[in-house]
Design a protein around this motif. Structure first.
Motif, PDB file in Angstrom:
ATOM      1  N   UNK A  48       1.019  -1.437   0.081  1.00  0.00           N
ATOM      2  CA  UNK A  48       0.070   0.113  -0.023  1.00  0.00           C
ATOM      3  C   UNK A  48       0.921   1.140   0.106  1.00  0.00           C
ATOM      4  N   UNK A  49       2.236   1.190  -0.151  1.00  0.00           N
ATOM      5  CA  UNK A  49       2.932   2.307  -0.004  1.00  0.00           C
ATOM      6  C   UNK A  49       3.230   3.094  -1.443  1.00  0.00           C
ATOM      7  N   UNK A  50       3.289   2.621  -2.355  1.00  0.00           N
ATOM      8  CA  UNK A  50       3.417   3.365  -3.570  1.00  0.00           C
ATOM      9  C   UNK A  50       2.674   4.702  -3.729  1.00  0.00           C
ATOM     10  N   UNK A  51       1.292   4.493  -3.561  1.00  0.00           N
ATOM     11  CA  UNK A  51       0.361   5.649  -3.919  1.00  0.00           C
ATOM     12  C   UNK A  51       0.899   6.752  -2.908  1.00  0.00           C
ATOM     13  N   UNK A  52       1.171   6.468  -1.447  1.00  0.00           N
ATOM     14  CA  UNK A  52       1.508   7.433  -0.190  1.00  0.00           C
ATOM     15  C   UNK A  52       2.655   8.231  -0.994  1.00  0.00           C
ATOM     16  N   UNK A  53       3.681   7.804  -1.671  1.00  0.00           N
ATOM     17  CA  UNK A  53       5.011   8.439  -2.106  1.00  0.00           C
ATOM     18  C   UNK A  53       5.195   8.767  -3.706  1.00  0.00           C
TER      19      UNK A  53
END
Length: 309
Positions: free
Chosen positions: A245-250
């Motif tokens: 779930x990290x890529x959309x946050x960064x």
């Protein structure tokens, strides 16, 4: 052919049956430069080197080495080459000094000349104190330095080095780089194949990046990094399965991101600022690293995978 061009290929092809190892590449190696082939195993680097070294005929295209055609003038070209193969092929039954002297006899050099030349090369390779020892007990780094010294016995116009530091520890690699850098300073033309990006950056004035038998980029290490990457890279490492779930946050914190199985790479001009912003958004990696871009980042951008895949 330009007299400053020692190797020139146009549309060079090498096939083994239905498999195309080298797929129509163009290159031009100039006198006095250190030229590199960077790419993973199977990229076509060694096949290209074997054609340049006149031990494997080309399937198609044009190739000129030292102003001559390898298919017509192979023996004349080989007499002016120094070759360092991937695997050391020293004679374990001879001493260190004898390996140099016996090899030199293949070039028709006199025994008197070879005695003097062996002493010079032993000093260059930092093996003077092991001159009369047998080869087998030498360390891997010593054997590699001896193989390079042997390749210089005929004062070659062109030195071919195929994966020169594979299998060596970091200290031995750096010592070998120092020896090769000295050759470069002396005006020896080097052609190096490697899959180590730090080696390419250390040794090469100019290089080509190969993948699947093709050249996908060409330039100096600095030019390639400037062209295909950013000033800095932020590496965020996560436990397996916890980065989904990290890529959309960064993704808006960098010019681009790359998602690898064990980490996310953020390509940015300011890695520390991107890391701070990621933390404020609740991103908590196992570890983080801000580093400068390397040739491996270039390869990842061009091919979608790392050099060690």
């Amino acid at each position: 052919m330009d007299e400053d061009s020692l190797v020139r290929a146009v549309g060079l092809v090498k096939r083994f049956g239905d498999f195309e190892a080298v797929g129509g590449i163009d290159l031009d190696v100039r006198r006095g430069e250190s030229f590199g082939f960077l790419g993973p195993n199977g990229a076509g680097k060694s096949s290209t080197m074997r054609m340049i070294g006149c031990v494997s005929p080309r399937t198609g295209g044009k190739l000129s080495v030292l102003g001559m055609d390898p298919e017509v003038d192979g023996p004349k070209i080989r007499a002016r080459l120094g070759v360092v193969p991937q695997q050391d092929n020293l004679d374990n039954e001879l001493t260190v000094r004898q390996n140099l002297q016996v090899y030199g006899r293949y070039f028709g050099l006199s025994r008197a000349h070879l005695r003097e030349k062996a002493t010079e090369l032993l000093d260059f390779a930092q093996l003077t104190d092991r001159a009369d020892d047998e080869v087998d007990p030498l360390s891997g780094g010593m054997k590699r330095r001896l193989t390079i010294a042997r390749s210089l016995v005929n004062d070659p116009d062109l030195l071919l080095l195929d994966e020169p530091t594979t299998g060596l520890d970091p200290q031995a690699r750096h010592l070998l780089w120092d020896r090769l850098f000295r050759l470069k300073q002396q005006g020896v033309t080097l052609i190096v194949t490697t899959h180590y990006m730090d080696e390419a950056e250390q040794l090469c004035d100019r290089l080509v990046v190969m993948d699947g038998g093709k050249i996908v980029a060409e330039g100096s290490p600095g030019e390639l990094i400037d062209r295909y990457s950013t000033k800095e890279v932020l590496e965020l490492r996560f436990a397996p399965g916890l980065q989904d779930g990290v890529p959309p946050l960064v993704e808006d914190l960098a010019d681009r991101i790359e998602i690898l199985p064990d980490r996310i790479l953020l390509y940015t001009t300011d890695g520390e600022a991107s890391l701070t912003a990621a933390h404020t958004r609740g991103v908590q990696p196992l570890s983080s690293l801000v580093r400068r871009s390397t040739l491996e980042d270039v390869f990842l951008r061009l091919t979608g995978r790392t050099l060690v895949d």
